[in-house]
Design an enzyme around this catalytic site. Structure first.
Site: not given
Ligand SMILES: Cc1cc2nc3c(=O)[nH]c(=O)nc-3n(C[C@H](O)[C@H](O)[C@H](O)COP(=O)(O)OP(=O)(O)OC[C@H]3O[C@@H](n4cnc5c(N)ncnc54)[C@H](O)[C@@H]3O)c2cc1C
Ligand code: HEM
Length: 402
Positions: A97, A139, A191, A207, A210, A274-275, A277, A391, A393
């Site tokens: 942070y 946390e 998850y 990533r 669930s 999405g099924l 969970p 959601v 993502g």
């Molecule tokens: C709480 C939670 C639960 C989940 N549960 C499941 C589950 O049960 N099963 C499941 O299959 N998934 C689940 N997911 C989704 C999973 O976490 C991943 O997001 C998913 O597998 C895609 O990851 P990836 O690394 O393969 O794709 P990523 O590399 O993250 O890409 C994701 C999307 O971004 C786009 N993208 C990638 N690179 C670029 C770029 N350079 N520019 C623009 N767009 C780009 C891709 O085309 C793709 O559409 C869950 C997510 C969350 C947050």
């Molecule tokens: C006040 C400070 C912060 C705020 C307000 C914040 C906010 C958020 C929010 C809104 C998300 C998306 C959650 C979701 O809907 O899935 C997120 C995810 C995330 N945050 Fe933070 N965050 C903070 C600090 C940090 C710090 C200190 C770190 C570590 C360096 C961090 C790393 C991440 C990562 C890795 C994700 C997951 C998404 C991704 O990988 O792109 N965040 N945070």
């Protein structure tokens, strides 16, 4: 609480910060990754490239400033819970942070220039740290609840003990801890974060998946849909490189959304992958409260694309009050022996979902799908607080179903 002089300064500068939010966060990530390239392994590169994560962090800070200055009545508890659970699943530490705060505030200064007087900088520093402290506290409680000692890593070695190709695009993995320790309990809807080392020395990516199996079993199960097109980094890696016997690093279970809330009727509505969970919910109920009335509504392209549907006959046998309704866009291969399901062609019509008005509802699927279903259920009289959703993502703040 924000002190009074800071509140006035934040109010006065909010429009400028909001207007330049995207530029500020772009600059923030550039600065932070230049100074701390190791953090690239923590953040999702797909979200970075698409801008989704930049927007999520910036939106959260700006929305929190609006909250502190009385400009928004948005309830913050659920938002903080969601972020804290996601952060905990990634093992975010308090010292990170400090790094984020330093680079975020420096980026505000760079983008807004002379407008950022020492007084303005101090006021936004206060906003950032009020929010950061709320998250760090939540946390810390989550880490303790997961049985982690202070500073202990969330990452634990697991091994794939079975792998099944469920459909063309979905593979399920059965996982057991590799250190001989216990399999952590979880609530359906939670998850795990999965950390993988990408091939070709491309670094680590994390990533969330669930937990789709039975809580209390001696293993975990996840089902992963392969993201095609611009190939998804982690889903492609799991499909192509992770076989039976392969190691994986997993976090403890986190996630604030329960798929089995309440003890009366339950409605589980899902689409596509999405099924997962909902499947954990059925597995749990089959053991814990098999007579609970449950309606499962699932939408998919076709029977052949419907992952884990081979488990439904067993679950129906265990759950006498389970009613299943399937909506397949293509119904040609819809028959499901052992499952007394209604199968309808086309997309889900929320008006036709079998509904008990006192049901607790859990939704999971693409945002447009959830918006449609949630809107329909609200119109039909389900109270908003009884509709939980997940959601897959970032996007709760911007993509709030309405
Ligand atoms: C709480 C939670 C639960 C989940 N549960 C499941 C589950 O049960 N099963 C499941 O299959 N998934 C689940 N997911 C989704 C999973 O976490 C991943 O997001 C998913 O597998 C895609 O990851 P990836 O690394 O393969 O794709 P990523 O590399 O993250 O890409 C994701 C999307 O971004 C786009 N993208 C990638 N690179 C670029 C770029 N350079 N520019 C623009 N767009 C780009 C891709 O085309 C793709 O559409 C869950 C997510 C969350 C947050
Ligand atoms: C006040 C400070 C912060 C705020 C307000 C914040 C906010 C958020 C929010 C809104 C998300 C998306 C959650 C979701 O809907 O899935 C997120 C995810 C995330 N945050 Fe933070 N965050 C903070 C600090 C940090 C710090 C200190 C770190 C570590 C360096 C961090 C790393 C991440 C990562 C890795 C994700 C997951 C998404 C991704 O990988 O792109 N965040 N945070």
């Amino acid at each position: 609480m924000l002190n009074q002089p800071s509140a006035a300064v934040v109010s006065a500068t909010l429009p400028a910060v909001r207007a330049h939010g995207e530029a500020i966060t772009r600059r923030f990530y550039q600065r932070m990754f230049d100074a701390h390239p190791e953090l690239l392994d923590l953040f999702n590169r797909g979200n970075q490239a698409s801008g989704a994560q930049q927007a999520a962090l910036a939106a959260a800070v700006v929305a929190y400033a609006e909250h502190l200055t009385g400009r928004s009545a948005m309830p913050w508890g659920p938002v903080l819970d969601r972020i804290a659970h996601k952060h905990a699943s990634l093992g975010i530490t308090p010292n990170q942070y400090t790094i984020v705060g330093r680079h975020l505030l420096a980026a505000v200064g760079e983008v807004l220039g002379d407008a950022v007087t020492p007084q303005v900088a101090a006021a936004w520093d206060e906003v950032y740290w009020l929010l950061a402290c709320e998250l760090v506290a939540r946390e810390a409680r989550l880490y303790a609840g997961a049985g982690l000692a202070e500073g202990e890593s969330v990452w634990r070695p697991w091994r794939v003990t079975a792998r099944r190709q469920e459909t063309t695009d979905v593979v399920s993995f059965t996982l057991t801890p590799d250190d001989g320790g216990a399999v952590p309990a979880f609530v359906p809807g939670q998850y795990t974060s999965v950390a993988v080392d990408l091939d070709g020395g491309r670094g680590q990516q994390i990533r969330q998946y669930s937990l789709a199996g039975r809580p209390g079993a001696d293993h975990w199960r996840i089902a992963v849909k392969r993201v095609r097109g611009a190939d998804g980094l982690v889903s492609t890696h799991l499909h192509e490189h992770v076989a039976v016997g392969g190691p994986l690093r997993l976090s403890p279970p986190f996630g604030e959304v329960s798929a089995v809330a309440g003890d009366g009727p339950l409605l589980l509505v899902s689409a596509g992958i999405g099924l997962t969970p909902a499947m954990a919910a059925l597995e749990h109920l089959a053991v814990a409260t098999p007579r609970r009335p449950v309606v499962m509504v699932h939408a998919d392209r076709a029977g052949a694309a419907h992952a884990l549907r081979g488990d439904l006959p067993r679950l129906h046998a265990a759950l006498p009050n389970l009613h299943t309704t399937l909506w397949y866009e293509d119904t040609t291969d819809a028959t499901l022996p052992g499952v007394p399901a209604e199968v309808t062609g086309g997309r889900v019509d929320p008006e036709l979902i079998p509904l008990s008005l006192d049901a607790h509802v859990h939704l999971c699927g693409p945002l447009p799908f959830m918006n449609t279903v949630r809107g329909g259920l609200l119109r039909r009289g389900v109270p908003v607080e009884r509709i939980a959703y997940e959601v897959f993502g970032p996007g709760m703040l911007r993509g709030e179903p309405n």
